[in-house]
Each structure stands twice: as C-alpha cells, then as structure tokens.
Design an enzyme around this catalytic site. Structure first.
Site, short mmCIF file in Angstrom:
data_model
loop_
_atom_site.label_atom_id
_atom_site.label_comp_id
_atom_site.label_asym_id
_atom_site.label_seq_id
_atom_site.Cartn_x
_atom_site.Cartn_y
_atom_site.Cartn_z
N HIS A 1 4.40 6.38 1.95
CA HIS A 1 4.57 7.66 2.80
C HIS A 1 5.52 7.59 3.81
CE1 HIS A 1 1.26 9.54 0.51
NE2 HIS A 1 0.38 8.61 0.75
N SER B 1 0.58 3.98 1.99
CA SER B 1 0.95 4.36 3.00
C SER B 1 2.36 4.12 3.59
CB SER B 1 -0.20 3.96 3.94
OG SER B 1 -1.59 4.58 3.50
N CYS C 1 -7.27 -3.20 3.82
CA CYS C 1 -7.06 -1.74 3.93
C CYS C 1 -7.60 -1.00 2.44
CB CYS C 1 -5.70 -1.36 3.77
SG CYS C 1 -4.95 0.25 3.47
N HIS D 1 0.90 -2.91 6.45
CA HIS D 1 -0.28 -2.44 7.33
C HIS D 1 -1.52 -3.20 6.80
CE1 HIS D 1 -0.60 0.71 4.49
NE2 HIS D 1 -1.79 0.66 4.62
N CYS E 1 0.93 -1.18 0.23
CA CYS E 1 0.20 -0.03 0.11
C CYS E 1 0.74 1.29 0.18
CB CYS E 1 -0.97 0.02 1.30
SG CYS E 1 -2.11 1.47 1.29
#
Length: 372
Positions: A45, A42, A167, A61, A40
C-alpha cells in the site's frame, strides 16, 4: 553500525536495497537482529500510494528476531531473547491502553513517520533520517526499536513461521473473534482470503461458526481457506450471496468480514447486503484514507439495525494475543506452516511482492540469513 535494508523512496518506486547507518539503543530501546519478515500487503500500500508515509522509509512491519543489545532502562528483555514484533506499539499509559484498547495506543500516531515517540530516528543514509515502518522496519537485517514493540517467546518457537503472528494472524483471527464476536453456530462470510482473510477463517472456525463462507476469485486461496476451516467457498460475491441465503433459509449471514487487499464500495456494499438484520460488517482491509470507500443504503442501516465495525490488529491486544496465538500454534490448533507459500531473501523483496500481487502466495516470508 551498518545494516542492510529494503527502503522505499517514493510512491510507485520499487523497494531498494541499501546499506544504512544504524544508531544503537537508547533509553528503553533494544537492538534486534531480524530472523524473518512477513510480506504483508500494507507495505505494498505504501509503494502504490494507497497509504503515504514519510519517505524515505525502511519497509516491513511483520517480523521476528533475536535481541542483541539492550539500552538503559530496558526491563522486559535481555540479549539472546527471541521475540515477535507487534506492528503496533503499546505504551501502557495513554487513555486507550489504560482502558484496554491497546490496539489504538497513542504511539500508533507516528508509525507511518517511522520515528520514535520522541520524534527521533535510528536509521540514516548519507546524513538523511529514515523512518522505520511501524517503528520496527523489519525489512532490515538489524534495527533499533522500543521494547514496547516486542513480545518475548520461548527459544523453541520457530521464528520463520511464528513471524506471521506479528500482523497477519492476529489481525485476521481477531477480526473474527473480537471485532465480529463470532458465536457458536454463526454463519460468517469472509471477503478476500489472502494473508489476513485466511486467518479470519481460522478464527471463525475456532470460535465455533457453523458456516464459514470464504469468498475469493483465486482458486488457490479458496482451497487454502477450506484446508484451515472454511465450510464453503465461492469465487464471487453473487455466488456467495445465493449460497448464504440457502444456508440460512433466507435470513442472511450473522457477520461479514472484509479482508480484501484494497477495500472499495462494491465489496462493502456486497457484505452489507449479505448480513441479516442486526448483523455486523467488519472492515479490516485498507484503502486510500483520502477516499470514501463505503457507500450504503442508510434506510436499511436504520431499519435493519445493521452495524459497520472497523478493526485494527483484529481489535485485539498484542501483549495478550501474540503469546496466546503462539501457544495455539504449538498445540496444533492454529495453522501457520501451511500458509507460507514461498520464502525469499531480502534481495528478492520485489519478486516477493510481485508474487503477492499476482496471487501466487497465501503468505510470503523473507528469511534474512538463510544459512543461520
């Protein structure tokens, strides 16, 4: 015990494969062997500094796996259970959980520290404590996590596909169904149709939108969006604005959903101008929380009664929506297999994120033990 994991030590450094010490489960905790983990944005990031966690941290995650051991007081799960992780824990008792807003549970305050709710850690390296991204750290072969972060699924659910339901799928789907409150006949504009946005497309289409306009500069992502429910696709916001005006006879989109990789003022402004009077912009994508990324004409916000709505986990409920989405997948309503462009081993995690940044993947998945 020992476990292999991909960790981040600092901003702008690659993922590093290491062997960690892992504590066994304590009160209310379980030991999980991960089968698969989704790649993902994220986690990228974190690496790029858009979001800064407590370093070092075990990344990942979005995950699914099998319970190997349970600690004292565990009542929801037993060894052998197949589970999908929720990247947001649900304590069930805080103000937000008790009022039906489980996606903003107070336990979410520590997910970037990666510690348990009591402030302790389960991963260690050379005497140093490491957090687990979102309290689960799915880029590890095994992890010790709270039972509240896991949702049991049937043994016949393919975890290497259903992993996306931890997610990307509920975040995108819920952004359209819950946050945007898509209604039958709506015109929905979706800015960015990667791993989150493509599921916003599915959510909008399944909710009965008449027009679902997918906006992305990459042709492969626009093509996938059309395969899973987009009625139209555009390469630029300008092209989309003109199309939306034609489709709605000058009224504008009912809702716009922002699911780009990094949110900035340009995309939020474009979405704001694309919606009609009384319309809603849902901002699901992330950006540096220390920077202002929304800049709008306040007069139009007032005079046209437009709304800006943030959305975390698609404004849904992990315990309700993860089983629901699994059922939709098994019945053929929800597409998952088609979204997985490539699979990787844990050792290839940096290659997976290189592919993500280069726009190769709709979704990449790490398979922890390809021979299992």
């Amino acid at each position: 015990m020992k476990t292999k994991a991909a960790i981040l030590r600092a901003v702008h450094q690659p993922f590093e494969i290491v062997e960690l010490d892992l504590d066994g489960p304590k009160e209310g905790e379980v030991l999980i062997k991960y089968v698969a983990a989704g790649l993902c944005h994220s986690d990228e990031h974190l690496r790029h500094g858009d979001i800064v966690p407590r370093f070092p941290i075990v990344a990942g995650h979005e995950g699914a796996g099998i319970i190997e051991e349970v600690g004292p007081g565990v009542t929801r799960l037993k060894p052998g259970d197949h589970v999908i992780c929720s990247f947001l824990p649900v304590c069930g008792a805080c103000r937000w959980c008790s009022s039906g807003k489980t996606n903003i549970c107070d336990w979410g305050a520590t997910i970037l520290d990666g510690c348990m709710p009591d402030g302790s850690y389960r991963f260690h390296l050379d005497g140093e404590d490491l957090g687990a991204m979102c309290m689960i750290g799915t880029f590890a072969e095994r992890a010790t996590v709270r039972q509240e972060s896991l949702i049991k699924v049937a043994d016949d659910v393919p975890l290497d596909k259903a992993v996306l339901i931890g997610c990307g799928v509920p975040t995108g789907f819920g952004s359209a169904v819950y946050a945007a409150e898509t209604e039958v006949g709506d015109t929905i504009a979706i800015y960015g149709v990667g791993g989150i946005g493509v599921n916003a497309v599915q959510g909008a289409a399944l909710a009965g939108a008449a027009n679902v306009v997918a906006i992305d500069p990459l042709a492969n992502k626009r093509e996938m969006a059309e395969q899973v429910g987009a009625t139209h696709s555009c390469a630029t916001a300008e092209e989309a604005h003109e199309l939306i005006q034609q489709l709605t006879h000058g009224v504008g989109a009912d809702k716009a959903i922002v699911t780009v990789g990094i949110v900035d003022a340009e995309v939020t402004t474009n979405a704001f101008h694309a919606i009609r009077k009384g319309g809603t912009v849902v901002v699901t994508g992330l950006a540096d929380p220390t920077k202002n990324t929304i800049e709008l004409p306040g007069a139009l916000l007032t005079l046209f009664e437009k709304r800006i709505q943030g959305s975390l986990f698609g404004s849904g409920d992990p315990y309700k929506d993860i089983p629901r989405l699994v059922n939709m997948y098994q019945s053929g309503q929800l597409k998952l297999d088609e979204l997985i462009t490539n699979t990787y081993t844990l050792d290839d995690v940096n290659k997976g994120y290189e592919d993500l940044l280069n726009g190769v993947n709709i979704r990449g998945v790490i398979i922890h033990d390809p021979n299992s």
